[in-house]
Design a protein around this motif. Structure first.
Motif, short mmCIF file in Angstrom:
data_model
loop_
_atom_site.label_atom_id
_atom_site.label_comp_id
_atom_site.label_asym_id
_atom_site.label_seq_id
_atom_site.Cartn_x
_atom_site.Cartn_y
_atom_site.Cartn_z
N TYR A 101 0.82 -1.21 0.00
CA TYR A 101 0.00 0.00 0.00
C TYR A 101 0.85 1.26 0.00
O TYR A 101 1.95 1.27 0.56
N CYS A 102 0.33 2.32 -0.60
CA CYS A 102 0.87 3.67 -0.46
C CYS A 102 -0.12 4.43 0.41
O CYS A 102 -1.31 4.46 0.11
N LEU A 103 0.39 5.00 1.49
CA LEU A 103 -0.46 5.67 2.46
C LEU A 103 -0.09 7.12 2.60
O LEU A 103 1.07 7.49 2.44
N ASN A 104 -1.08 7.93 2.92
CA ASN A 104 -0.83 9.32 3.23
C ASN A 104 0.04 9.40 4.48
O ASN A 104 -0.02 8.53 5.34
N THR A 105 0.85 10.42 4.57
CA THR A 105 1.70 10.59 5.73
C THR A 105 0.87 10.68 7.00
O THR A 105 -0.23 11.22 7.00
N GLY A 106 1.38 10.11 8.08
CA GLY A 106 0.69 10.14 9.36
C GLY A 106 -0.36 9.07 9.56
O GLY A 106 -1.03 9.05 10.58
N ALA A 107 -0.52 8.14 8.62
CA ALA A 107 -1.58 7.14 8.71
C ALA A 107 -1.23 5.95 9.60
O ALA A 107 -2.11 5.26 10.09
N PHE A 108 0.05 5.69 9.85
CA PHE A 108 0.48 4.51 10.61
C PHE A 108 0.03 4.59 12.06
O PHE A 108 0.19 5.61 12.72
N LEU A 109 -0.55 3.50 12.58
CA LEU A 109 -0.91 3.40 13.99
C LEU A 109 -0.18 2.24 14.66
O LEU A 109 0.44 2.42 15.70
N ALA A 110 -0.23 1.05 14.07
CA ALA A 110 0.44 -0.12 14.65
C ALA A 110 0.59 -1.19 13.56
O ALA A 110 -0.13 -1.16 12.56
N SER A 111 1.51 -2.13 13.80
CA SER A 111 1.68 -3.22 12.83
C SER A 111 2.38 -4.40 13.48
O SER A 111 3.02 -4.27 14.52
N ASP A 112 2.23 -5.55 12.81
CA ASP A 112 3.06 -6.70 13.17
C ASP A 112 4.51 -6.26 13.07
O ASP A 112 4.85 -5.36 12.29
N ASP A 113 5.39 -6.93 13.81
CA ASP A 113 6.81 -6.58 13.79
C ASP A 113 7.43 -6.82 12.41
O ASP A 113 8.44 -6.22 12.08
N SER A 114 6.80 -7.67 11.59
CA SER A 114 7.33 -8.02 10.27
C SER A 114 6.93 -7.03 9.18
O SER A 114 7.32 -7.18 8.03
N VAL A 115 6.16 -6.01 9.53
CA VAL A 115 5.69 -5.02 8.56
C VAL A 115 6.32 -3.68 8.88
O VAL A 115 6.48 -3.31 10.04
N SER A 116 6.69 -2.95 7.85
CA SER A 116 7.21 -1.60 8.05
C SER A 116 6.78 -0.74 6.87
O SER A 116 6.01 -1.17 6.02
N TYR A 117 7.31 0.46 6.82
CA TYR A 117 7.04 1.33 5.69
C TYR A 117 8.29 2.14 5.39
O TYR A 117 9.14 2.34 6.24
#
Length: 162
Positions: A101-117
């Motif tokens: 996915y491409c996300l707008n800035t500031g959209a990240f809240l939480a994720s599995d440890d195996s996911v990043s951006y």
């Protein structure tokens, strides 16, 4: 990552349940409560040392995210951490992996440890006239689940690269 959403769009809350040893990443300042979870602060970068520090500073400047990220690890099966965005609005789970996915800035809240951006630059015309919030967008990497949020509702769009 097992989670449950509550609070609707006004006061959203994600309650994440962790098994012993399971870790998630949480946006700095988003934790509301925890039970049977160990919290550690980390640089918001995949690199270490000076490169990691510079990467975290660059990511902070381009994305609006914090230089630091919280890592929560379950101390026992059934550990819980509550996370909430700083602004009212919808929380949505994305399954990252086959689809990125491409996300707008500031959209990240939480994720599995195996996911990043990572931060991906975009053209001047997209930044100035596209309403995406700047010269950079967040592009997901890895495989797992990610919780994202935005002020108000979230709209999923299918985009193609040019």
């Amino acid at each position: 990552m097992k989670y449950e959403l509550s609070g609707g769009n006004t006061c959203p809350l994600a309650t994440v349940t962790l098994d012993k040893g399971e870790s998630i990443k949480v946006e700095n300042g988003a934790m509301v409560y925890m039970k049977d979870v160990t919290i550690a602060g980390k640089m918001n970068s995949s690199k270490k040392g000076l490169g990691g520090l510079l990467g975290a500073i660059g990511r902070s400047l381009t994305s609006g995210e914090s230089m630091f990220i919280t890592q929560a690890t379950g101390d026992a099966d059934g550990g819980q951490i509550g996370v909430a965005p700083a602004i009212p609005g919808k929380i949505l789970k994305l399954s990252v992996g086959k689809q990125q996915y491409c996300l707008n800035t500031g959209a990240f809240l939480a994720s599995d440890d195996s996911v990043s951006y990572k931060m991906k630059s975009q053209s001047f015309s997209k930044a100035a006239f596209g309403g995406t919030g700047g010269f950079y967008v967040m592009q997901t990497e890895g495989e797992g689940d990610m919780l994202v949020n935005a002020f108000g509702d979230l709209v999923e769009l299918t985009v193609t690269s040019n």
